[in-house]
Motif scaffolding. Structure first.
Motif, PDB file in Angstrom:
ATOM      1  N   THR A  53      30.582  25.408  83.101  1.00  0.00           N
ATOM      2  CA  THR A  53      30.150  25.927  81.817  1.00  0.00           C
ATOM      3  C   THR A  53      28.770  26.538  81.996  1.00  0.00           C
ATOM      4  O   THR A  53      27.867  25.886  82.513  1.00  0.00           O
ATOM      5  N   PRO A  54      28.607  27.779  81.591  1.00  0.00           N
ATOM      6  CA  PRO A  54      27.304  28.435  81.807  1.00  0.00           C
ATOM      7  C   PRO A  54      26.214  27.844  80.924  1.00  0.00           C
ATOM      8  O   PRO A  54      26.480  27.419  79.796  1.00  0.00           O
ATOM      9  N   THR A  55      25.006  27.845  81.436  1.00  0.00           N
ATOM     10  CA  THR A  55      23.847  27.396  80.665  1.00  0.00           C
ATOM     11  C   THR A  55      23.521  28.450  79.611  1.00  0.00           C
ATOM     12  O   THR A  55      23.991  29.592  79.682  1.00  0.00           O
ATOM     13  N   ASP A  56      22.681  28.069  78.656  1.00  0.00           N
ATOM     14  CA  ASP A  56      22.261  29.036  77.639  1.00  0.00           C
ATOM     15  C   ASP A  56      21.505  30.205  78.270  1.00  0.00           C
ATOM     16  O   ASP A  56      21.644  31.344  77.822  1.00  0.00           O
ATOM     17  N   ALA A  57      20.715  29.925  79.306  1.00  0.00           N
ATOM     18  CA  ALA A  57      19.968  30.999  79.975  1.00  0.00           C
ATOM     19  C   ALA A  57      20.917  31.999  80.623  1.00  0.00           C
ATOM     20  O   ALA A  57      20.706  33.215  80.547  1.00  0.00           O
ATOM     21  N   ILE A  58      21.971  31.501  81.242  1.00  0.00           N
ATOM     22  CA  ILE A  58      22.968  32.388  81.871  1.00  0.00           C
ATOM     23  C   ILE A  58      23.729  33.153  80.782  1.00  0.00           C
ATOM     24  O   ILE A  58      23.999  34.354  80.928  1.00  0.00           O
ATOM     25  N   LEU A  59      24.082  32.470  79.700  1.00  0.00           N
ATOM     26  CA  LEU A  59      24.768  33.155  78.598  1.00  0.00           C
ATOM     27  C   LEU A  59      23.900  34.264  78.011  1.00  0.00           C
ATOM     28  O   LEU A  59      24.403  35.315  77.619  1.00  0.00           O
ATOM     29  N   LYS A  60      22.589  34.038  77.947  1.00  0.00           N
ATOM     30  CA  LYS A  60      21.663  35.069  77.451  1.00  0.00           C
ATOM     31  C   LYS A  60      21.688  36.290  78.370  1.00  0.00           C
ATOM     32  O   LYS A  60      21.741  37.432  77.906  1.00  0.00           O
ATOM     33  N   LYS A  61      21.673  36.045  79.684  1.00  0.00           N
ATOM     34  CA  LYS A  61      21.756  37.155  80.638  1.00  0.00           C
ATOM     35  C   LYS A  61      23.067  37.911  80.466  1.00  0.00           C
ATOM     36  O   LYS A  61      23.103  39.152  80.480  1.00  0.00           O
ATOM     37  N   TYR A  62      24.164  37.151  80.311  1.00  0.00           N
ATOM     38  CA  TYR A  62      25.476  37.765  80.106  1.00  0.00           C
ATOM     39  C   TYR A  62      25.464  38.615  78.830  1.00  0.00           C
ATOM     40  O   TYR A  62      25.933  39.758  78.842  1.00  0.00           O
ATOM     41  N   ASN A 130      30.856  38.749  90.005  1.00  0.00           N
ATOM     42  CA  ASN A 130      31.737  37.590  89.906  1.00  0.00           C
ATOM     43  C   ASN A 130      31.297  36.659  88.779  1.00  0.00           C
ATOM     44  O   ASN A 130      32.119  36.200  87.989  1.00  0.00           O
ATOM     45  N   GLN A 131      30.000  36.375  88.682  1.00  0.00           N
ATOM     46  CA  GLN A 131      29.490  35.523  87.603  1.00  0.00           C
ATOM     47  C   GLN A 131      29.786  36.143  86.237  1.00  0.00           C
ATOM     48  O   GLN A 131      30.238  35.459  85.316  1.00  0.00           O
ATOM     49  N   PHE A 132      29.511  37.423  86.118  1.00  0.00           N
ATOM     50  CA  PHE A 132      29.733  38.127  84.848  1.00  0.00           C
ATOM     51  C   PHE A 132      31.202  38.024  84.449  1.00  0.00           C
ATOM     52  O   PHE A 132      31.516  37.698  83.300  1.00  0.00           O
ATOM     53  N   ASN A 133      32.097  38.279  85.397  1.00  0.00           N
ATOM     54  CA  ASN A 133      33.532  38.226  85.103  1.00  0.00           C
ATOM     55  C   ASN A 133      33.985  36.807  84.756  1.00  0.00           C
ATOM     56  O   ASN A 133      34.827  36.628  83.865  1.00  0.00           O
ATOM     57  N   GLN A 134      33.455  35.800  85.444  1.00  0.00           N
ATOM     58  CA  GLN A 134      33.815  34.413  85.134  1.00  0.00           C
ATOM     59  C   GLN A 134      33.354  34.040  83.729  1.00  0.00           C
ATOM     60  O   GLN A 134      34.095  33.402  82.980  1.00  0.00           O
TER      61      GLN A 134
END
Length: 155
Positions: A53-62, A130-134
């Motif tokens: 499950t992505p962190t909020d920081a990663i979700l913000k980048k996404y 890959n991260q973006f697609n996941q």
């Protein structure tokens, strides 16, 4: 005799450690997850990648990348539609460049440019493709991740 038995036991343990190490490296590089059951002494391979499950920081980048890509996608589709008239393509699949083959050269060039720019946008925001697609898949399939993303985008 005792020495031979001890030597064999040490060799067997070293061999097991080597196997476990090799399986761990394989899991890290390929996404294939080996599962070892020591009680039955069996190894099973699970090729299903378990996305974290992505962190909020990663979700913000996404979110930042997705917003920028969506703007680029709209502009690109409008430009391709101007070239094609009413026969606008439904999607642009960047991982399937052969889907661009039916487009005229100038529209194909726009589509390829869109894909290259999208990749650059993802990287600019600190993610791999890959991260973006996941994350994209998780947002589509996991309501909790989708709701977290919506909250992040409102802020």
């Amino acid at each position: 005799m005792f020495t031979n038995h001890y030597s064999f036991h040490l060799h067997k343990t070293s061999y097991q450690i080597l196997i476990i190490f090799s399986l761990a490296i394989t899991a890290l590089t390929t996404g294939i997850t080996p599962e070892i059951n020591f009680s039955t002494q069996t190894i099973s391979i699970n090729s299903e990648v378990k996305a974290q499950t992505p962190t909020d920081a990663i979700l913000k980048k996404y979110a930042d990348a997705a917003i920028e890509i969506e703007s680029l996608r709209k502009t690109t589709f409008d430009n391709i539609e101007n070239i094609l008239g009413k026969s606008k393509p439904n999607t642009l699949n960047c991982h399937q460049e052969e889907s661009f083959n039916q487009l005229p050269e100038n529209a194909r060039s726009l589509a390829i440019n869109y894909c290259q720019q999208s990749e650059g946008i993802v990287k600019k925001h600190g993610l791999t493709i890959n991260q973006f697609n996941q994350i994209h898949q998780q947002v589509r399939q996991n309501n909790e991740v989708k709701q977290r993303l919506q909250v992040i985008m409102k802020n």
